[in-house]
Design a protein around this motif. Structure first.
Motif, PDB file in Angstrom:
ATOM      1  N   GLU A  53       0.866  -1.171   0.000  1.00 56.45           N
ATOM      2  CA  GLU A  53       0.000   0.000   0.000  1.00 56.45           C
ATOM      3  C   GLU A  53       0.903   1.222   0.000  1.00 56.45           C
ATOM      4  O   GLU A  53       1.968   1.205   0.633  1.00 56.45           O
ATOM      5  N   THR A  54       0.493   2.289  -0.688  1.00 54.13           N
ATOM      6  CA  THR A  54       1.329   3.492  -0.703  1.00 54.13           C
ATOM      7  C   THR A  54       1.502   4.046   0.703  1.00 54.13           C
ATOM      8  O   THR A  54       2.583   4.506   1.066  1.00 54.13           O
ATOM      9  N   PRO A 100      -3.619   0.600   9.262  1.00 58.89           N
ATOM     10  CA  PRO A 100      -4.069   1.837   9.882  1.00 58.89           C
ATOM     11  C   PRO A 100      -2.952   2.718  10.443  1.00 58.89           C
ATOM     12  O   PRO A 100      -3.248   3.775  10.979  1.00 58.89           O
ATOM     13  N   VAL A 101      -1.691   2.320  10.364  1.00 61.11           N
ATOM     14  CA  VAL A 101      -0.651   3.083  11.062  1.00 61.11           C
ATOM     15  C   VAL A 101      -0.068   4.234  10.255  1.00 61.11           C
ATOM     16  O   VAL A 101       0.735   4.998  10.762  1.00 61.11           O
ATOM     17  N   LEU A 102      -0.469   4.381   8.992  1.00 64.27           N
ATOM     18  CA  LEU A 102      -0.052   5.491   8.143  1.00 64.27           C
ATOM     19  C   LEU A 102       1.458   5.571   7.958  1.00 64.27           C
ATOM     20  O   LEU A 102       2.048   6.653   7.958  1.00 64.27           O
ATOM     21  N   VAL A 138       0.135  -2.180  -6.267  1.00 69.80           N
ATOM     22  CA  VAL A 138       0.191  -1.103  -5.284  1.00 69.80           C
ATOM     23  C   VAL A 138      -1.218  -0.570  -5.053  1.00 69.80           C
ATOM     24  O   VAL A 138      -1.858  -0.075  -5.974  1.00 69.80           O
ATOM     25  N   ASP A 139      -1.677  -0.668  -3.817  1.00 72.87           N
ATOM     26  CA  ASP A 139      -2.963  -0.089  -3.434  1.00 72.87           C
ATOM     27  C   ASP A 139      -2.704   1.372  -3.073  1.00 72.87           C
ATOM     28  O   ASP A 139      -2.033   1.674  -2.092  1.00 72.87           O
ATOM     29  N   ALA A 140      -3.233   2.271  -3.893  1.00 77.43           N
ATOM     30  CA  ALA A 140      -3.031   3.706  -3.690  1.00 77.43           C
ATOM     31  C   ALA A 140      -4.309   4.382  -3.192  1.00 77.43           C
ATOM     32  O   ALA A 140      -4.581   5.529  -3.542  1.00 77.43           O
ATOM     33  N   THR A 141      -5.077   3.690  -2.372  1.00 78.11           N
ATOM     34  CA  THR A 141      -6.335   4.234  -1.884  1.00 78.11           C
ATOM     35  C   THR A 141      -6.139   5.573  -1.182  1.00 78.11           C
ATOM     36  O   THR A 141      -6.951   6.485  -1.344  1.00 78.11           O
ATOM     37  N   PHE A 142      -5.083   5.715  -0.400  1.00 80.15           N
ATOM     38  CA  PHE A 142      -4.869   6.939   0.372  1.00 80.15           C
ATOM     39  C   PHE A 142      -4.134   8.036  -0.383  1.00 80.15           C
ATOM     40  O   PHE A 142      -3.959   9.129   0.134  1.00 80.15           O
ATOM     41  N   THR A 143      -3.641   7.747  -1.561  1.00 86.24           N
ATOM     42  CA  THR A 143      -2.877   8.750  -2.290  1.00 86.24           C
ATOM     43  C   THR A 143      -3.453   8.952  -3.681  1.00 86.24           C
ATOM     44  O   THR A 143      -4.162   8.120  -4.205  1.00 86.24           O
ATOM     45  N   ALA A 181       1.831  10.319  -5.071  1.00 89.76           N
ATOM     46  CA  ALA A 181       2.609   9.088  -5.105  1.00 89.76           C
ATOM     47  C   ALA A 181       3.729   9.161  -6.129  1.00 89.76           C
ATOM     48  O   ALA A 181       4.589   8.304  -6.157  1.00 89.76           O
ATOM     49  N   ALA A 182       3.739  10.196  -6.977  1.00 95.79           N
ATOM     50  CA  ALA A 182       4.739  10.321  -8.033  1.00 95.79           C
ATOM     51  C   ALA A 182       6.115  10.608  -7.462  1.00 95.79           C
ATOM     52  O   ALA A 182       6.256  11.259  -6.427  1.00 95.79           O
ATOM     53  N   ASP A 183       7.112  10.113  -8.148  1.00 95.39           N
ATOM     54  CA  ASP A 183       8.498  10.357  -7.769  1.00 95.39           C
ATOM     55  C   ASP A 183       8.906  11.700  -8.361  1.00 95.39           C
ATOM     56  O   ASP A 183       9.027  11.852  -9.573  1.00 95.39           O
ATOM     57  N   HIS A 184       9.101  12.703  -7.508  1.00 94.74           N
ATOM     58  CA  HIS A 184       9.411  14.050  -8.007  1.00 94.74           C
ATOM     59  C   HIS A 184      10.897  14.300  -8.011  1.00 94.74           C
ATOM     60  O   HIS A 184      11.627  14.037  -7.204  1.00 94.74           O
TER      61      HIS A 184
END
Length: 132
Positions: free
Chosen positions: A91-92, A96-98, A119-124, A129-132
């Motif tokens: 997950e991104t 629950p611990v963020l 990759v589960d990106a539910t929170f992002t 999530a992009a690599d900047h």
């Protein structure tokens, strides 16, 4: 009037259920598309409870085993890969611990072994999530 109240209540309940299901359904279908009885996936252990239950209790009924690893050290994924491994899962942002997993490093490990990374990106969003 009672009919319409009941219909509205049922509609709200159905909407809430449908909003909660797409992510876990997508994960399930991704896994069963890539793996079958006798295969394995390697997953981070810091998962949303519904996903953890899916991997720990439901997939084994289909003969798909999940190896759970601590994602804080991406090398744990590589150590857990066997000839039966058909996917890596993270997950991104762990729920629950963020907490966070080094997506690029886990992706590099997946590519090195020719294994898909889910990759589960539910929170992002893709932006965050992009690599900047």
């Amino acid at each position: 009037m009672q009919y319409w109240k009941s219909a509205l209540h049922n509609w709200k309940a159905a909407l809430l259920q449908s909003l909660c299901r797409p992510a876990t359904s997508a994960i399930f279908y991704a896994i069963i598309t890539l793996a079958e009885a006798g295969d394995e996936i390697v997953s981070a252990n810091n998962l949303y409870g519904g996903t953890y239950t899916q991997f720990d209790a439901i997939l084994p009924k289909l003969g798909i085993n999940t190896i759970f690893v601590d994602p804080h050290d991406p090398k744990n994924f590589e150590k857990a890969i066997t000839e039966k491994t058909h996917a890596l899962f993270i997950e991104t942002i762990g729920n629950p611990v963020l907490d966070f997993t080094d997506i690029k490093e886990v992706a590099d490990i997946a590519h090195k072994h020719g294994i898909p990374l889910i990759v589960d990106a539910t929170f992002t969003t893709p932006l965050f999530a992009a690599d900047h």
